[in-house]
Design an enzyme around this catalytic site. Structure first.
Site, PDB file in Angstrom:
ATOM      1  N   GLU A  28       1.106   4.359   7.166  1.00  0.00           N
ATOM      2  CA  GLU A  28       0.103   3.826   6.241  1.00  0.00           C
ATOM      3  C   GLU A  28      -0.526   4.977   5.437  1.00  0.00           C
ATOM      4  O   GLU A  28      -0.398   6.143   5.820  1.00  0.00           O
ATOM      5  CB  GLU A  28      -0.991   3.114   7.056  1.00  0.00           C
ATOM      6  CG  GLU A  28      -0.483   1.980   7.932  1.00  0.00           C
ATOM      7  CD  GLU A  28      -0.260   0.682   7.157  1.00  0.00           C
ATOM      8  OE1 GLU A  28      -0.117   0.719   5.921  1.00  0.00           O
ATOM      9  OE2 GLU A  28      -0.220  -0.380   7.807  1.00  0.00           O
TER      10      GLU A  28
ATOM     11  N   HIS B 285       3.327   1.884   2.177  1.00  0.00           N
ATOM     12  CA  HIS B 285       3.816   2.334   3.478  1.00  0.00           C
ATOM     13  C   HIS B 285       5.340   2.240   3.562  1.00  0.00           C
ATOM     14  O   HIS B 285       5.954   1.386   2.928  1.00  0.00           O
ATOM     15  CB  HIS B 285       3.129   1.600   4.644  1.00  0.00           C
ATOM     16  CG  HIS B 285       3.478   0.163   4.822  1.00  0.00           C
ATOM     17  ND1 HIS B 285       2.553  -0.794   5.155  1.00  0.00           N
ATOM     18  CD2 HIS B 285       4.655  -0.509   4.719  1.00  0.00           C
ATOM     19  CE1 HIS B 285       3.159  -1.957   5.270  1.00  0.00           C
ATOM     20  NE2 HIS B 285       4.422  -1.820   5.009  1.00  0.00           N
TER      21      HIS B 285
ATOM     22  N   ASP C  94       0.833  -1.216   0.000  1.00  0.00           N
ATOM     23  CA  ASP C  94       0.000   0.000   0.000  1.00  0.00           C
ATOM     24  C   ASP C  94       0.866   1.263   0.000  1.00  0.00           C
ATOM     25  O   ASP C  94       0.367   2.364   0.140  1.00  0.00           O
ATOM     26  CB  ASP C  94      -0.945   0.001   1.209  1.00  0.00           C
ATOM     27  CG  ASP C  94      -0.198  -0.096   2.543  1.00  0.00           C
ATOM     28  OD1 ASP C  94       1.053  -0.124   2.540  1.00  0.00           O
ATOM     29  OD2 ASP C  94      -0.879  -0.144   3.590  1.00  0.00           O
TER      30      ASP C  94
HETATM   31  P1  PGA Z   1       8.584  -7.045   3.103  1.00  0.00           P
HETATM   32  O1  PGA Z   1       7.957  -5.813   3.904  1.00  0.00           O
HETATM   33  O2  PGA Z   1      10.018  -6.704   2.880  1.00  0.00           O
HETATM   34  O3  PGA Z   1       8.395  -8.211   4.027  1.00  0.00           O
HETATM   35  O4  PGA Z   1       7.785  -7.142   1.835  1.00  0.00           O
HETATM   36  C1  PGA Z   1       8.145  -4.516   3.436  1.00  0.00           C
HETATM   37  C2  PGA Z   1       7.302  -3.556   4.233  1.00  0.00           C
HETATM   38  O5  PGA Z   1       6.164  -3.889   4.592  1.00  0.00           O
HETATM   39  O6  PGA Z   1       7.776  -2.443   4.488  1.00  0.00           O
END
Ligand code: PGA
Length: 244
Positions: A146, A141, A139
């Site tokens: 968020e 973030h 999304d």
């Molecule tokens: P991920 O998480 O590296 O496990 O995809 C990234 C994030 O949510 O910032």
């Protein structure tokens, strides 16, 4: 509008190596550098590489200070899914960084405002972040910032979105066990870093990566603010690069 310096690496391992080059360069220049660290799956090859490079005598972490982006609210530092534990297991316990030189927001903080303010003060006392590592959520973030109607400035408490709870439940027994809130550096804290390295891998991140750097700057895509940062290096693999 600024665009990031872009390194397209072959695969997640190569992303880890290219990101490690950035850390090696910053720490070689400033042995007491302040590095901002991230959790998640994407940084793991980088952390393995940093451990290997210190063993090989190429990096020395004895003077380095580190500040993590975020932590789940309500989890003790030794909880299996806490970000403090993640950092110990995947990096800190294998390098020479001093425990007192690593900070992660305190999941069990009783006075949240005081903990968040102290976190900011510690980073300031250290002279600010020299190199901030970021991943990105589907999304958009960064940290746990968020999508929102504004860009939050400082370290603060956030309510996690359903999308993030869904994405992170893989680490817990069920979605019900994922904490509903977290503490995170603000967008302002992140933007104050002198240098930013974002690591992104996998086809599923391609769309959000395109929106982040090639779409409008919009708090609904929190990472898009990075277009206004003067020193961003994006290290992505071929699957995540939007123009392949
Ligand atoms: P991920 O998480 O590296 O496990 O995809 C990234 C994030 O949510 O910032």
């Amino acid at each position: 509008m600024l665009h990031p310096r872009i390194i397209v690496a072959k695969d997640p391992e190569a992303v880890g190596k290219a990101a490690a080059d950035q850390f090696e360069a910053v720490i070689a220049k400033k042995p007491a550098a302040v590095i901002g660290l991230a959790t998640g799956s994407t940084p793991l090859p980088l952390y393995r590489e940093l451990i290997a490079r210190e063993k090989a005598g190429k990096i020395d972490f004895t003077k380095v200070r580190s500040a993590n982006l975020d932590e789940y609210k309500g989890l003790a530092p030794d909880h299996e899914q806490s970000y403090r534990k993640f950092m110990q297991d995947n990096l800190f316990d294998h390098i020479s960084i001093k425990p007192e030189n690593t900070i992660v927001p305190l999941g069990l903080a009783e006075d949240v405002d005081a903990m968040c303010a102290a976190y900011e003060e510690k980073i300031e006392e250290w002279g600010g972040v020299d190199l901030q590592l970021l991943g990105i959520g589907h999304d958009g973030h960064i940290g746990f910032n968020e999508p929102d109607d504004h860009f939050p400035a400082m370290t603060h408490e956030v309510k996690l979105t359903e999308m993030t709870i869904e994405a992170n439940k893989r680490f817990f027994n069920s979605a019900d066990e994922v904490p509903r809130a977290a503490f995170t550096m603000g967008i302002g804290t992140i933007m104050a870093a002198r240098k930013i390295v974002m690591v992104v891998t996998g086809k599923d991140k391609r769309d959000i990566l395109k929106k982040t750097f090639w779409g409008p700057v919009d708090p609904q895509v929190p990472a898009s603010i990075l277009q206004f940062h003067p020193d961003v290096t994006l290290v992505c693999d071929e699957d995540a690069y939007p123009f392949n």
